[in-house]
Design a protein around this motif. Sequence first.
Motif, PDB file in Angstrom:
ATOM      1  N   GLU A  94       0.874  -1.166   0.000  1.00  0.00           N
ATOM      2  CA  GLU A  94       0.000   0.000   0.000  1.00  0.00           C
ATOM      3  C   GLU A  94       0.915   1.221   0.000  1.00  0.00           C
ATOM      4  O   GLU A  94       2.033   1.170   0.510  1.00  0.00           O
ATOM      5  CB  GLU A  94      -0.877   0.010   1.246  1.00  0.00           C
ATOM      6  N   THR A  95       0.439   2.313  -0.558  1.00  0.00           N
ATOM      7  CA  THR A  95       1.285   3.498  -0.722  1.00  0.00           C
ATOM      8  C   THR A  95       1.913   3.947   0.586  1.00  0.00           C
ATOM      9  O   THR A  95       3.098   4.282   0.634  1.00  0.00           O
ATOM     10  CB  THR A  95       0.495   4.644  -1.378  1.00  0.00           C
ATOM     11  N   GLU A  96       1.153   3.956   1.672  1.00  0.00           N
ATOM     12  CA  GLU A  96       1.684   4.398   2.959  1.00  0.00           C
ATOM     13  C   GLU A  96       2.895   3.567   3.372  1.00  0.00           C
ATOM     14  O   GLU A  96       3.914   4.107   3.809  1.00  0.00           O
ATOM     15  CB  GLU A  96       0.603   4.306   4.037  1.00  0.00           C
ATOM     16  N   MET A  97       2.825   2.259   3.230  1.00  0.00           N
ATOM     17  CA  MET A  97       3.935   1.395   3.616  1.00  0.00           C
ATOM     18  C   MET A  97       5.086   1.475   2.609  1.00  0.00           C
ATOM     19  O   MET A  97       6.253   1.434   2.997  1.00  0.00           O
ATOM     20  CB  MET A  97       3.462  -0.053   3.778  1.00  0.00           C
ATOM     21  N   TYR A  98       4.773   1.625   1.334  1.00  0.00           N
ATOM     22  CA  TYR A  98       5.808   1.802   0.320  1.00  0.00           C
ATOM     23  C   TYR A  98       6.653   3.030   0.651  1.00  0.00           C
ATOM     24  O   TYR A  98       7.884   2.980   0.634  1.00  0.00           O
ATOM     25  CB  TYR A  98       5.166   1.940  -1.061  1.00  0.00           C
ATOM     26  N   VAL A  99       5.984   4.127   0.991  1.00  0.00           N
ATOM     27  CA  VAL A  99       6.694   5.364   1.342  1.00  0.00           C
ATOM     28  C   VAL A  99       7.535   5.149   2.595  1.00  0.00           C
ATOM     29  O   VAL A  99       8.702   5.538   2.647  1.00  0.00           O
ATOM     30  CB  VAL A  99       5.698   6.538   1.520  1.00  0.00           C
ATOM     31  N   TRP A 100       6.969   4.505   3.603  1.00  0.00           N
ATOM     32  CA  TRP A 100       7.724   4.279   4.844  1.00  0.00           C
ATOM     33  C   TRP A 100       8.936   3.397   4.595  1.00  0.00           C
ATOM     34  O   TRP A 100      10.050   3.715   5.029  1.00  0.00           O
ATOM     35  CB  TRP A 100       6.826   3.677   5.930  1.00  0.00           C
ATOM     36  N   TYR A 101       8.758   2.261   3.894  1.00  0.00           N
ATOM     37  CA  TYR A 101       9.877   1.364   3.597  1.00  0.00           C
ATOM     38  C   TYR A 101      10.971   2.057   2.786  1.00  0.00           C
ATOM     39  O   TYR A 101      12.139   1.706   2.884  1.00  0.00           O
ATOM     40  CB  TYR A 101       9.412   0.121   2.833  1.00  0.00           C
ATOM     41  N   GLY A 102      10.610   3.054   2.003  1.00  0.00           N
ATOM     42  CA  GLY A 102      11.584   3.741   1.165  1.00  0.00           C
ATOM     43  C   GLY A 102      12.203   4.981   1.775  1.00  0.00           C
ATOM     44  O   GLY A 102      13.180   5.512   1.245  1.00  0.00           O
ATOM     45  N   THR A 103      11.643   5.464   2.900  1.00  0.00           N
ATOM     46  CA  THR A 103      12.141   6.726   3.464  1.00  0.00           C
ATOM     47  C   THR A 103      12.535   6.650   4.937  1.00  0.00           C
ATOM     48  O   THR A 103      12.975   7.647   5.496  1.00  0.00           O
ATOM     49  CB  THR A 103      11.088   7.842   3.310  1.00  0.00           C
ATOM     50  N   ASN A 104      12.384   5.508   5.572  1.00  0.00           N
ATOM     51  CA  ASN A 104      12.671   5.445   7.009  1.00  0.00           C
ATOM     52  C   ASN A 104      14.176   5.507   7.297  1.00  0.00           C
ATOM     53  O   ASN A 104      15.004   5.490   6.393  1.00  0.00           O
ATOM     54  CB  ASN A 104      12.023   4.199   7.642  1.00  0.00           C
TER      55      ASN A 104
END
Length: 151
Positions: A94-104
């Motif tokens: 999901e977009t929210e998790m994609y963003v988190w996995y890519g920016t954490n």
Amino acid sequence: MAEKKTTSKRKVSSKVAGQKTAPRCGLCGKKGKLTKTECCNQWICDDEDQYVLFSYARNSCHRNHSNYTLCAYHYNEGHEGDWRECKKCREAFETEMYVWYGTNEYNFVKLQNPPEFEPTRCAKCNAVIKLSEDAYSIKGGKYYCERCIAL
């Protein structure tokens, strides 16, 4: 006495040949027992042995990078090319998790210009649920916050 063989492919080092100073973990900056990541060949703490099973602690640089980044996911799934441009990786979450996995903070390189997304909300009380941090449950494709699960 026979030398014990290791099955790990990881390179462990406290000092690189020809270097005057020992390398540092690219995430926390510590020196000492380091290894290189298989996915992106970066120096990182060789500290997975510090993780207590089922504790969900995030005290291991190596485990955090391996489990919570698109970089490691992309490598482990055998995807081609750069993880930041991978359509398979983008569609896997999901977009929210994609963003988190890519920016954490467990990334050596972060996703530039991550896609925008609406926050996930509880289907019962409308509270915002941070999928990367909060406890939640899913039923029928709807998300429920920890408080509403307990009711």
